[in-house]
Design a protein around this motif. Structure first.
Motif, short mmCIF file in Angstrom:
data_model
loop_
_atom_site.label_atom_id
_atom_site.label_comp_id
_atom_site.label_asym_id
_atom_site.label_seq_id
_atom_site.Cartn_x
_atom_site.Cartn_y
_atom_site.Cartn_z
N GLN A 99 0.98 -1.27 0.29
CA GLN A 99 0.06 0.10 0.04
C GLN A 99 0.97 1.26 -0.11
O GLN A 99 1.85 1.29 0.76
CB GLN A 99 -0.84 0.03 1.24
CG GLN A 99 -1.95 -1.03 1.19
CD GLN A 99 -2.89 -0.72 2.52
OE1 GLN A 99 -2.69 -0.16 3.48
NE2 GLN A 99 -3.95 -1.80 2.57
N GLU A 100 0.47 2.22 -0.72
CA GLU A 100 1.26 3.45 -0.69
C GLU A 100 0.94 4.29 0.59
O GLU A 100 -0.37 4.31 0.86
CB GLU A 100 0.91 4.30 -1.91
CG GLU A 100 1.30 3.67 -3.25
CD GLU A 100 2.75 3.71 -3.49
OE1 GLU A 100 3.43 4.66 -3.25
OE2 GLU A 100 3.39 2.78 -4.07
N GLN A 101 1.76 4.93 1.03
CA GLN A 101 1.61 5.91 2.20
C GLN A 101 2.23 7.19 1.91
O GLN A 101 3.22 7.56 2.59
CB GLN A 101 2.22 5.18 3.35
CG GLN A 101 1.65 3.81 3.83
CD GLN A 101 2.38 3.36 5.21
OE1 GLN A 101 3.09 4.00 5.75
NE2 GLN A 101 1.92 2.33 5.49
N PRO A 102 1.30 8.02 1.27
CA PRO A 102 1.82 9.39 0.76
C PRO A 102 2.15 10.26 1.97
O PRO A 102 3.12 11.13 1.79
CB PRO A 102 0.85 9.99 -0.16
CG PRO A 102 -0.40 9.12 0.30
CD PRO A 102 0.13 7.60 0.47
N ASN A 103 1.46 10.10 3.10
CA ASN A 103 1.73 10.94 4.23
C ASN A 103 2.64 10.43 5.32
O ASN A 103 2.83 11.03 6.29
CB ASN A 103 0.18 11.11 4.80
CG ASN A 103 -0.81 11.81 4.01
OD1 ASN A 103 -0.35 12.78 3.19
ND2 ASN A 103 -1.88 11.54 4.02
N ASN A 104 3.21 9.35 4.79
CA ASN A 104 4.41 9.06 5.80
C ASN A 104 5.72 9.00 5.16
O ASN A 104 6.01 8.23 4.40
CB ASN A 104 4.25 7.39 6.24
CG ASN A 104 4.90 6.94 7.24
OD1 ASN A 104 6.17 7.57 7.54
ND2 ASN A 104 5.01 5.68 7.64
N PRO A 105 6.67 10.04 5.54
CA PRO A 105 7.72 10.20 4.95
C PRO A 105 8.72 9.06 5.32
O PRO A 105 9.75 9.17 4.60
CB PRO A 105 8.14 11.67 5.64
CG PRO A 105 7.48 11.77 6.68
CD PRO A 105 6.31 11.18 6.52
N HIS A 141 8.23 5.90 5.22
CA HIS A 141 7.72 4.42 4.76
C HIS A 141 8.78 4.21 3.88
O HIS A 141 9.43 4.97 3.12
CB HIS A 141 6.37 4.94 3.92
CG HIS A 141 5.84 3.58 3.19
ND1 HIS A 141 5.48 2.54 4.02
CD2 HIS A 141 5.88 3.20 2.12
CE1 HIS A 141 5.12 1.43 2.86
NE2 HIS A 141 5.54 2.07 1.95
#
Length: 71
Positions: A3-9, A11
């Motif tokens: 899963q992509e986690q765009p709000n977690n720098p 990740h």
């Protein structure tokens, strides 16, 4: 499936990589002055620090925050 986690720098970045970056940038003494934990002040090593940080969430959060401010 990942899963992509765009709000977690953080990740995809390993704790070991974060710690190695910070030690390279600040050295053990500089790291200990910024985050006052014994694993950085008394006979520090990557292995012992990783063990401590994985078991202690508040210290891990401080290391991650310092990393984010440093990059």
């Amino acid at each position: 499936m990942k899963q992509e986690q765009p709000n977690n720098p953080l990740h995809g970045i390993k704790l070991a990589d974060i710690l190695e970056f910070l030690v390279e940038k600040y050295g053990w003494d500089g790291l200990a002055s910024r985050i006052n934990v014994r694993c950085f002040t008394s006979n520090p090593s990557i292995k012992s620090s990783l063990k401590f940080l994985r078991q202690t969430s508040w210290a891990k959060e401080k290391v991650e925050q310092l990393y984010l401010r440093s990059i």
